[in-house]
Scaffold this active site. Structure first.
Site, mmCIF file in Angstrom:
data_model
loop_
_atom_site.group_PDB
_atom_site.id
_atom_site.type_symbol
_atom_site.label_atom_id
_atom_site.label_comp_id
_atom_site.label_asym_id
_atom_site.label_seq_id
_atom_site.Cartn_x
_atom_site.Cartn_y
_atom_site.Cartn_z
ATOM 1 N N ARG A 175 -5.066 18.431 26.432
ATOM 2 C CA ARG A 175 -5.265 17.822 27.760
ATOM 3 C C ARG A 175 -6.419 18.483 28.499
ATOM 4 N NH1 ARG A 175 0.856 17.805 27.603
ATOM 5 N NH2 ARG A 175 0.529 20.045 27.666
ATOM 6 N N ILE A 176 -6.347 19.829 28.659
ATOM 7 C CA ILE A 176 -7.346 20.514 29.491
ATOM 8 C C ILE A 176 -8.696 20.595 28.769
ATOM 9 C CG2 ILE A 176 -7.910 22.672 30.692
ATOM 10 C CD1 ILE A 176 -4.804 23.093 30.939
ATOM 11 N N SER A 272 -7.575 29.928 29.266
ATOM 12 C CA SER A 272 -6.313 29.610 28.562
ATOM 13 C C SER A 272 -5.342 30.772 28.761
ATOM 14 C CB SER A 272 -6.571 29.300 27.085
ATOM 15 O OG SER A 272 -7.162 30.398 26.409
ATOM 16 N N ARG A 273 -5.337 31.734 27.854
ATOM 17 C CA ARG A 273 -4.545 32.946 28.024
ATOM 18 C C ARG A 273 -5.385 34.127 27.550
ATOM 19 N NH1 ARG A 273 -1.861 30.554 31.051
ATOM 20 N NH2 ARG A 273 0.369 30.118 30.986
ATOM 21 N N ASP A 297 -10.958 33.657 33.438
ATOM 22 C CA ASP A 297 -9.901 33.445 34.430
ATOM 23 C C ASP A 297 -8.654 34.237 34.045
ATOM 24 O OD1 ASP A 297 -8.577 31.996 36.626
ATOM 25 O OD2 ASP A 297 -7.473 30.949 35.045
ATOM 26 N N GLU A 302 -3.077 41.261 31.751
ATOM 27 C CA GLU A 302 -3.010 40.902 33.163
ATOM 28 C C GLU A 302 -1.923 41.697 33.862
ATOM 29 O OE1 GLU A 302 -3.014 36.644 34.384
ATOM 30 O OE2 GLU A 302 -4.444 36.472 32.734
ATOM 31 N N HIS A 320 -6.923 34.505 37.483
ATOM 32 C CA HIS A 320 -5.994 33.476 36.981
ATOM 33 C C HIS A 320 -5.730 32.408 38.066
ATOM 34 C CE1 HIS A 320 -2.547 32.860 33.842
ATOM 35 N NE2 HIS A 320 -2.966 31.705 34.324
ATOM 36 N N ILE A 321 -6.824 31.774 38.497
ATOM 37 C CA ILE A 321 -6.708 30.784 39.582
ATOM 38 C C ILE A 321 -7.038 29.370 39.104
ATOM 39 C CG2 ILE A 321 -7.140 32.355 41.510
ATOM 40 C CD1 ILE A 321 -10.117 31.344 41.411
ATOM 41 N N ALA A 322 -7.062 29.149 37.786
ATOM 42 C CA ALA A 322 -7.572 27.857 37.299
ATOM 43 C C ALA A 322 -6.777 26.663 37.828
ATOM 44 C CB ALA A 322 -7.618 27.841 35.775
HETATM 45 N N1 LIG Z 1 -5.719 29.659 33.424
HETATM 46 C C1 LIG Z 1 -4.793 28.862 33.915
HETATM 47 O O1 LIG Z 1 -4.441 28.924 35.093
HETATM 48 C C2 LIG Z 1 -4.185 27.837 33.046
HETATM 49 C C3 LIG Z 1 -4.059 28.049 31.699
HETATM 50 N N2 LIG Z 1 -3.479 27.109 30.901
HETATM 51 C C4 LIG Z 1 -3.390 27.363 29.455
HETATM 52 O O2 LIG Z 1 -4.003 26.278 28.775
HETATM 53 C C5 LIG Z 1 -3.220 25.937 27.649
HETATM 54 C C6 LIG Z 1 -3.495 24.509 27.235
HETATM 55 O O3 LIG Z 1 -2.927 23.585 28.143
HETATM 56 P P1 LIG Z 1 -2.944 22.008 27.843
HETATM 57 O O4 LIG Z 1 -4.324 21.562 27.561
HETATM 58 O O5 LIG Z 1 -2.181 21.343 28.906
HETATM 59 O O6 LIG Z 1 -2.113 21.987 26.484
HETATM 60 P P2 LIG Z 1 -2.247 20.999 25.253
HETATM 61 O O7 LIG Z 1 -1.017 21.245 24.447
HETATM 62 O O8 LIG Z 1 -2.563 19.638 25.707
HETATM 63 O O9 LIG Z 1 -3.528 21.549 24.456
HETATM 64 C C7 LIG Z 1 -3.509 22.672 23.636
HETATM 65 C C8 LIG Z 1 -4.328 22.340 22.400
HETATM 66 O O10 LIG Z 1 -4.461 23.517 21.608
HETATM 67 C C9 LIG Z 1 -4.467 23.091 20.261
HETATM 68 N N3 LIG Z 1 -4.210 24.211 19.368
HETATM 69 C C10 LIG Z 1 -3.039 24.807 19.085
HETATM 70 N N4 LIG Z 1 -3.230 25.781 18.177
HETATM 71 C C11 LIG Z 1 -4.559 25.792 17.899
HETATM 72 C C12 LIG Z 1 -5.365 26.555 17.033
HETATM 73 N N5 LIG Z 1 -4.855 27.506 16.263
HETATM 74 N N6 LIG Z 1 -6.681 26.301 17.003
HETATM 75 C C13 LIG Z 1 -7.218 25.326 17.771
HETATM 76 N N7 LIG Z 1 -6.492 24.549 18.613
HETATM 77 C C14 LIG Z 1 -5.183 24.792 18.659
HETATM 78 C C15 LIG Z 1 -3.382 22.018 20.218
HETATM 79 O O11 LIG Z 1 -3.477 21.211 19.061
HETATM 80 C C16 LIG Z 1 -3.660 21.270 21.516
HETATM 81 O O12 LIG Z 1 -4.540 20.185 21.320
HETATM 82 C C17 LIG Z 1 -1.779 26.221 28.113
HETATM 83 O O13 LIG Z 1 -0.914 26.450 27.022
HETATM 84 C C18 LIG Z 1 -1.947 27.443 28.982
HETATM 85 O O14 LIG Z 1 -1.744 28.629 28.226
HETATM 86 C C19 LIG Z 1 -3.025 25.932 31.411
HETATM 87 C C20 LIG Z 1 -3.121 25.669 32.750
HETATM 88 C C21 LIG Z 1 -3.708 26.608 33.683
HETATM 89 O O1 LIG Z 2 0.095 26.520 33.934
HETATM 90 C C1 LIG Z 2 -0.314 27.526 33.346
HETATM 91 O O2 LIG Z 2 -0.128 27.714 32.129
HETATM 92 C C2 LIG Z 2 -1.026 28.556 34.108
HETATM 93 O O3 LIG Z 2 -1.591 29.452 33.552
HETATM 94 C C3 LIG Z 2 -1.059 28.487 35.568
HETATM 95 O O4 LIG Z 2 -1.283 27.254 36.037
#
Ligand SMILES: NC(=O)C1=CN([C@@H]2O[C@H](COP(=O)(O)OP(=O)(O)OC[C@H]3O[C@@H](n4cnc5c(N)ncnc54)[C@H](O)[C@@H]3O)[C@@H](O)[C@H]2O)C=CC1
Ligand SMILES: O=C(O)C(=O)CO
Length: 386
Positions: A175-176, A272-273, A297, A302, A320-322
Site C-alpha cells: 500500500r505505502i 518502514s521500521r 523516520d 528507537e 517516527h512521524i510518517a
Molecule cells: N514510519 C511510520 O510511521 C509507518 C511505518 N509503517 C510501516 O510500513 C509497513 C508497510 O505498510 P503497508 O504498505 O501498509 O503494508 P503492506 O502489507 O501493504 O506492504 C508491505 C509490502 O512488503 C512486502 N514484503 C514483505 N516481505 C518482503 C521482502 N522480504 N522483500 C520485499 N518486500 C517484502 C509485501 O509483499 C507487501 O507488498 C508497515 O508494516 C509498517 O511497519 C507503516 C505506517 C507508518
Molecule cells: O502504523 C504504523 O505502523 C506506524 O509506524 C505508525 O503509524
C-alpha cells in the site's frame, strides 16, 4: 506487584471494560466506544513507553479489550493476562505489528487488530518529503541559514540531486510503497524499479498509462521494471525507499554488502521500521560517502540513534512521524477502537482491509464489522459479507 498507573475513565457504568494504553487524537473513537456500552479507561501516565508491568496493571482482573501502541511489547505475558481477565481482543494503533507476537495471541485466542489504509498516503507523503529533503539538502541548508553563514549566492552552494528523469527504487511495493512510487513518478517524472514478493499490477498499470500520457504530450515517457532481486534495485536506483513489513526476511535488509553496491550519490529513505537497516553499518557508509544521503523516520533502537548518526550532515532524521497528520491519526484511533468494539460485540471481520473508508465517515454509523484483524483465520473469526 505492578505499581498502579493513572487513568482517566469515560462512561464508568459501561458493561464492557476497554483500556487504551495512551490518549489518542480525536473524540470519535471515544464516542464510538462509550455509546456502545463500553467503560473506557485511558492511561494518563506521563512516561512515553509503558512497560509490560505497567500494562499488566492496566489490564487488571477484568478487561474485555485493549488498544495499544507500537512501542509496547505484546507477547505471551500480556496476552495470557488479558485472557485471564476475560479479554478477547487487542488492537495496535498502527498498521505495522512487529511489536506483537501473533503466535502468542493465537495460543490465547486473542484477536489482533491493526489500522491499514488510513495512513497510506500520509506515510507516503513523509517518505516523499524525506526524499526531497535529502536530495536537495534542505536541512543542512536551513541550519546554514540559521547559523548566519549565508553571505550570498554561489555556484557550488548546497548543490544536490535532480530527481526528474532519474530512477526511483521501491522495496516493498505494498500500500505505502505503491503510493510513494506514484507520488515520485507523477510528481517528478521518475522511472520506477521495484522489488516485492508479489507483482504490483496496479502500480505497473499506473506507470504504463502515465507514460503513454506523457508520450502523447510530447514528453519523455516514464517506465517501470519489476526487479528479480533486491540487489538490482539497489544497483540501478538513484532514490530508494524502503516500505516492507519488518520480519525475519527484512531484518537488516540493508547491510554493508548491499550499501556497497548502491550508487555513491544515491538517496536512501526509510519510513518502514528501523531494523530493516543495519544502522551502525549505515553510519560508517555515510562517513565514507559524503554524497550518499539518507532520510530516516525510523531507527534500529528507537528512540535512540546509533552513535555517530546525529553528527552526519548527509542524514535527515525525524522522530517516527510518517503517519502524523490529524486526519490519519484520528482515523487510526477510530479503526483501533472499532477493532476492539467489533470483537466485543461479536461482529465479523471486514472482508477487505485495504478498503476501510466506510469506517472513517465522520457522521455515519460504521459497518458492524471489525475493520482489520490480522489473525482472523488462525482464531476462526468469520468474514463479513460485503
Ligand atoms: N514510519 C511510520 O510511521 C509507518 C511505518 N509503517 C510501516 O510500513 C509497513 C508497510 O505498510 P503497508 O504498505 O501498509 O503494508 P503492506 O502489507 O501493504 O506492504 C508491505 C509490502 O512488503 C512486502 N514484503 C514483505 N516481505 C518482503 C521482502 N522480504 N522483500 C520485499 N518486500 C517484502 C509485501 O509483499 C507487501 O507488498 C508497515 O508494516 C509498517 O511497519 C507503516 C505506517 C507508518
Ligand atoms: O502504523 C504504523 O505502523 C506506524 O509506524 C505508525 O503509524
Amino acid at each position: 506487584m505492578a505499581k498502579p498507573v493513572s487513568i482517566q475513565v469515560w462512561n464508568p457504568s459501561g458493561k464492557y471494560r476497554v483500556v487504551s494504553t495512551k490518549s489518542m487524537p480525536g473524540t470519535r473513537w471515544i464516542r464510538l466506544l462509550t455509546d456502545n456500552d463500553c467503560r473506557l479507561e485511558i492511561c494518563t501516565e506521563h512516561k512515553t513507553i509503558l512497560s509490560v508491568d505497567d500494562i499488566l496493571a492496566l489490564i487488571g482482573d477484568r478487561c474485555d479489550g485493549v488498544i495499544g501502541q507500537l512501542t509496547e511489547d505484546w507477547g505471551d505475558v500480556l496476552f495470557s493476562a488479558l485472557k485471564r481477565a476475560g479479554g478477547t481482543v487487542f488492537s495496535n494503533m498502527a498498521v505495522g505489528y512487529n511489536n506483537v507476537d501473533v503466535e502468542a495471541a493465537n495460543r490465547n485466542g486473542i484477536a489482533i487488530g491493526n489500522t491499514p489504509g488510513v495512513l497510506t498516503e500520509t506515510t507516503a507523503e513523509l517518505a516523499a518529503s524525506l526524499s526531497l529533503a535529502a536530495a536537495r539538502r534542505i536541512v543542512e541548508a536551513d541550519q546554514f541559514m540559521r547559523a548566519g553563514l549565508y553571505d550570498g549566492w554561489l555556484p557550488h552552494l548546497f548543490v544536490g540531486n535532480l530527481l526528474k528523469g532519474q530512477t526511483v527504487g521501491v522495496i516493498g511495493a505494498g500500500r505505502i510503497g505503491s503510493a510513494y512510487a506514484r507520488m515520485m513518478i507523477e510528481g517528478f517524472k521518475m522511472n520506477l524499479i521495484y522489488y516485492d514478493l508479489y507483482q504490483a499490477t496496479r502500480l505497473e498499470n499506473f506507470v504504463t498509462a502515465y507514460g503513454q500520457f506523457l508520450k502523447a504530450n510530447g514528453e519523455e515517457p516514464v517506465t517501470w521494471k519489476r526487479a528479480a532481486t533486491m540487489e538490482d534495485v539497489l544497483r540501478e536506483a538513484d532514490v530508494i525507499s524502503l516500505h516492507p513489513v519488518l520480519d525475519k526476511t527484512t531484518y537488516h535488509l540493508i547491510n554493508p554488502e548491499r550499501l556497497a553496491i548502491m550508487k555513491k550519490e544515491a538517496v536512501l529513505v526509510n519510513a518502514s521500521r528501523g531494523p530493516v537497516i543495519d544502522e551502525a553499518a549505515l553510519v560508517e557508509h555515510l562517513k565514507a560517502n559524503p554524497m550518499f544521503r539518507v532520510g530516516l523516520d525510523v531507527f534500529e533502537d528507537e528512540p535512540y540513534m546509533k552513535p555517530g548518526l546525529a553528527d552526519m550532515k548527509n542524514a535527515v532524521v525525524v522522530p517516527h512521524i510518517a503517519s502524523a497528520s490529524k486526519w490519519t491519526r484520528e482515523g487510526m484511533a477510530t479503526l483501533s477502537a472499532l477493532n476492539v468494539l467489533g470483537k466485543i460485540k461479536g461482529y465479523p471481520v471486514w472482508g477487505n482491509p485495504n478498503q476501510v473508508e466506510p469506517f472513517l465517515q465522520e457522521n455515519l454509523t460504521p459497518p458492524p464489522a471489525c475493520p482489520s484483524i490480522v489473525n482472523a483465520k488462525q482464531i476462526g473469526l468469520p468474514s463479513a459479507k460485503l
